[in-house]
Design a protein around this motif. Sequence first.
Motif, PDB file in Angstrom:
ATOM      1  N   LYS A 112       0.805  -1.219   0.000  1.00 22.60           N
ATOM      2  CA  LYS A 112       0.000   0.000   0.000  1.00 22.60           C
ATOM      3  C   LYS A 112       0.836   1.267   0.000  1.00 22.60           C
ATOM      4  O   LYS A 112       0.321   2.362  -0.236  1.00 22.60           O
ATOM      5  CB  LYS A 112      -0.929   0.007   1.216  1.00 22.60           C
ATOM      6  CG  LYS A 112      -2.027  -1.047   1.179  1.00 22.60           C
ATOM      7  CD  LYS A 112      -3.027  -0.758   0.070  1.00 22.60           C
ATOM      8  CE  LYS A 112      -4.214  -1.698   0.121  1.00 22.60           C
ATOM      9  NZ  LYS A 112      -5.185  -1.417  -0.971  1.00 22.60           N
ATOM     10  N   VAL A 113       2.129   1.157   0.329  1.00 19.87           N
ATOM     11  CA  VAL A 113       3.010   2.324   0.380  1.00 19.87           C
ATOM     12  C   VAL A 113       4.210   2.068  -0.530  1.00 19.87           C
ATOM     13  O   VAL A 113       4.902   1.064  -0.390  1.00 19.87           O
ATOM     14  CB  VAL A 113       3.496   2.603   1.818  1.00 19.87           C
ATOM     15  CG1 VAL A 113       4.448   3.797   1.835  1.00 19.87           C
ATOM     16  CG2 VAL A 113       2.313   2.872   2.744  1.00 19.87           C
ATOM     17  N   TRP A 114       4.450   2.979  -1.466  1.00 16.74           N
ATOM     18  CA  TRP A 114       5.638   2.933  -2.317  1.00 16.74           C
ATOM     19  C   TRP A 114       6.548   4.102  -1.949  1.00 16.74           C
ATOM     20  O   TRP A 114       6.100   5.124  -1.409  1.00 16.74           O
ATOM     21  CB  TRP A 114       5.249   3.026  -3.793  1.00 16.74           C
ATOM     22  CG  TRP A 114       4.681   1.748  -4.358  1.00 16.74           C
ATOM     23  CD1 TRP A 114       4.020   0.768  -3.688  1.00 16.74           C
ATOM     24  CD2 TRP A 114       4.723   1.344  -5.730  1.00 16.74           C
ATOM     25  NE1 TRP A 114       3.647  -0.236  -4.549  1.00 16.74           N
ATOM     26  CE2 TRP A 114       4.064   0.092  -5.810  1.00 16.74           C
ATOM     27  CE3 TRP A 114       5.240   1.906  -6.889  1.00 16.74           C
ATOM     28  CZ2 TRP A 114       3.914  -0.590  -7.015  1.00 16.74           C
ATOM     29  CZ3 TRP A 114       5.099   1.228  -8.093  1.00 16.74           C
ATOM     30  CH2 TRP A 114       4.441  -0.011  -8.156  1.00 16.74           C
ATOM     31  N   TYR A 115       7.839   3.943  -2.273  1.00 20.16           N
ATOM     32  CA  TYR A 115       8.834   4.959  -1.945  1.00 20.16           C
ATOM     33  C   TYR A 115       9.249   5.716  -3.200  1.00 20.16           C
ATOM     34  O   TYR A 115       9.328   5.140  -4.289  1.00 20.16           O
ATOM     35  CB  TYR A 115      10.071   4.301  -1.327  1.00 20.16           C
ATOM     36  CG  TYR A 115       9.766   3.417  -0.139  1.00 20.16           C
ATOM     37  CD1 TYR A 115       9.156   3.931   0.997  1.00 20.16           C
ATOM     38  CD2 TYR A 115      10.090   2.064  -0.164  1.00 20.16           C
ATOM     39  CE1 TYR A 115       8.874   3.118   2.086  1.00 20.16           C
ATOM     40  CE2 TYR A 115       9.815   1.238   0.919  1.00 20.16           C
ATOM     41  CZ  TYR A 115       9.202   1.778   2.045  1.00 20.16           C
ATOM     42  OH  TYR A 115       8.917   0.969   3.114  1.00 20.16           O
ATOM     43  N   LEU A 116       9.536   7.003  -3.020  1.00 18.78           N
ATOM     44  CA  LEU A 116      10.145   7.792  -4.084  1.00 18.78           C
ATOM     45  C   LEU A 116      11.623   7.921  -3.758  1.00 18.78           C
ATOM     46  O   LEU A 116      12.001   8.560  -2.775  1.00 18.78           O
ATOM     47  CB  LEU A 116       9.487   9.172  -4.189  1.00 18.78           C
ATOM     48  CG  LEU A 116       7.995   9.185  -4.543  1.00 18.78           C
ATOM     49  CD1 LEU A 116       7.504  10.617  -4.704  1.00 18.78           C
ATOM     50  CD2 LEU A 116       7.701   8.357  -5.802  1.00 18.78           C
ATOM     51  N   ALA A 117      12.459   7.271  -4.572  1.00 15.77           N
ATOM     52  CA  ALA A 117      13.896   7.247  -4.318  1.00 15.77           C
ATOM     53  C   ALA A 117      14.476   8.651  -4.380  1.00 15.77           C
ATOM     54  O   ALA A 117      14.004   9.522  -5.119  1.00 15.77           O
ATOM     55  CB  ALA A 117      14.598   6.348  -5.322  1.00 15.77           C
ATOM     56  N   SER A 118      15.530   8.858  -3.610  1.00 13.61           N
ATOM     57  CA  SER A 118      16.230  10.130  -3.598  1.00 13.61           C
ATOM     58  C   SER A 118      17.363  10.091  -4.620  1.00 13.61           C
ATOM     59  O   SER A 118      17.220   9.493  -5.690  1.00 13.61           O
ATOM     60  CB  SER A 118      16.742  10.418  -2.185  1.00 13.61           C
ATOM     61  OG  SER A 118      17.243  11.726  -2.094  1.00 13.61           O
ATOM     62  N   VAL A 119      18.495  10.720  -4.323  1.00 20.55           N
ATOM     63  CA  VAL A 119      19.663  10.727  -5.193  1.00 20.55           C
ATOM     64  C   VAL A 119      20.883  10.385  -4.353  1.00 20.55           C
ATOM     65  O   VAL A 119      20.838  10.411  -3.132  1.00 20.55           O
ATOM     66  CB  VAL A 119      19.859  12.106  -5.877  1.00 20.55           C
ATOM     67  CG1 VAL A 119      18.773  12.372  -6.887  1.00 20.55           C
ATOM     68  CG2 VAL A 119      19.917  13.221  -4.843  1.00 20.55           C
ATOM     69  N   ARG A 120      22.001  10.054  -5.008  1.00 19.54           N
ATOM     70  CA  ARG A 120      23.237   9.715  -4.303  1.00 19.54           C
ATOM     71  C   ARG A 120      24.266  10.835  -4.347  1.00 19.54           C
ATOM     72  O   ARG A 120      25.416  10.642  -4.057  1.00 19.54           O
ATOM     73  CB  ARG A 120      23.854   8.451  -4.910  1.00 19.54           C
ATOM     74  CG  ARG A 120      22.952   7.232  -4.916  1.00 19.54           C
ATOM     75  CD  ARG A 120      22.669   6.685  -3.558  1.00 19.54           C
ATOM     76  NE  ARG A 120      21.844   5.479  -3.643  1.00 19.54           N
ATOM     77  CZ  ARG A 120      21.100   5.022  -2.654  1.00 19.54           C
ATOM     78  NH1 ARG A 120      21.062   5.659  -1.490  1.00 19.54           N
ATOM     79  NH2 ARG A 120      20.375   3.916  -2.808  1.00 19.54           N
ATOM     80  N   GLY A 121      23.866  12.001  -4.721  1.00 19.03           N
ATOM     81  CA  GLY A 121      24.761  13.151  -4.786  1.00 19.03           C
ATOM     82  C   GLY A 121      23.960  14.355  -5.218  1.00 19.03           C
ATOM     83  O   GLY A 121      22.785  14.244  -5.568  1.00 19.03           O
ATOM     84  N   SER A 122      24.563  15.526  -5.183  1.00 16.12           N
ATOM     85  CA  SER A 122      23.867  16.711  -5.681  1.00 16.12           C
ATOM     86  C   SER A 122      23.405  16.452  -7.115  1.00 16.12           C
ATOM     87  O   SER A 122      24.195  16.034  -7.962  1.00 16.12           O
ATOM     88  CB  SER A 122      24.797  17.920  -5.654  1.00 16.12           C
ATOM     89  OG  SER A 122      24.996  18.374  -4.339  1.00 16.12           O
ATOM     90  N   ALA A 123      22.125  16.684  -7.371  1.00 19.28           N
ATOM     91  CA  ALA A 123      21.605  16.358  -8.699  1.00 19.28           C
ATOM     92  C   ALA A 123      20.261  17.035  -8.909  1.00 19.28           C
ATOM     93  O   ALA A 123      19.518  17.304  -7.964  1.00 19.28           O
ATOM     94  CB  ALA A 123      21.454  14.848  -8.862  1.00 19.28           C
TER      95      ALA A 123
END
Length: 280
Positions: A112-123
């Motif tokens: 029921k819950v999905w994640y929105l991935a972040s980034v691995r560096g300034s981007a």
Amino acid sequence: MRTEANKKPAPRAKAETQIMKRINIKQNQTLLANGWMCGALAGLALLLAAGSPPPAQGSNVRNPRILPPDSSPYGASYEEWAARFWQWSLAFPATADPANGTAPASAGQSGKVWYLASVRGSATVTREITVPDGTALFFPVLSVFFNNADCPEPTDFSVDELLEQANGAWDFAASVTTCTIDGVSVAGLEDPQTTPYRLQTGGFPATFADHDNLMAAAYGVPCFPDGGTADPTVVVGAFLLVAPLPAGQHTIHMVGAAGPVEDPFFVKDITYVITVTQRP
């Protein structure tokens, strides 16, 4: 980083993006970060005062699309969802990772819950994701995590000590947290230090991929073994849990920055174009 040939590397702080491995605690309890390194702007030294705990969580600040931060949506608190988010995010190998664009944003998602991935560096990135109708979305606008992984030898900080370091890093450096959903700003994110969406987790285990693990590939910890588990890991950050969006296309835009607003050393600017499929 070695300052003298006969000394161990000073511990460095870990950011949401690029591990910036540990913080060196001096006897006077002042925290000296030897790097909250992001992208090409690596090696910046920060002097951190001892971290304070986050403010008590309150309501959802009149954001009808955001589930309240003091609730337990879908059977877990915001803090528990934050731990689950980082367990999910850190388990990918660097060669197939939604946060660096080598895997689709839907990788490893269910329930029921999905994640929105972040980034691995300034981007600055734009991503597309298709989610089933009735799916909530959880993500950090900005966050920092700490554990005892270190080279050449691990450290042995307690959960409370790790949280002190993480809160110290956040208090000193977190400067921008903003989010819009379909062009409407999420209220309450204006000040990263006092936002009701700020949280801290307890200690939790984070197990890394059995090949090309992120501790080595993205976070500069080459001594950490493939398949290794960092326990405890702690997180401090500003997180949002967006209630299920109606069928159709939507846009979520988030910006997080660390360092002086006029010259930050880390900036994430992520736009998600989200297609919600209609239930049959």
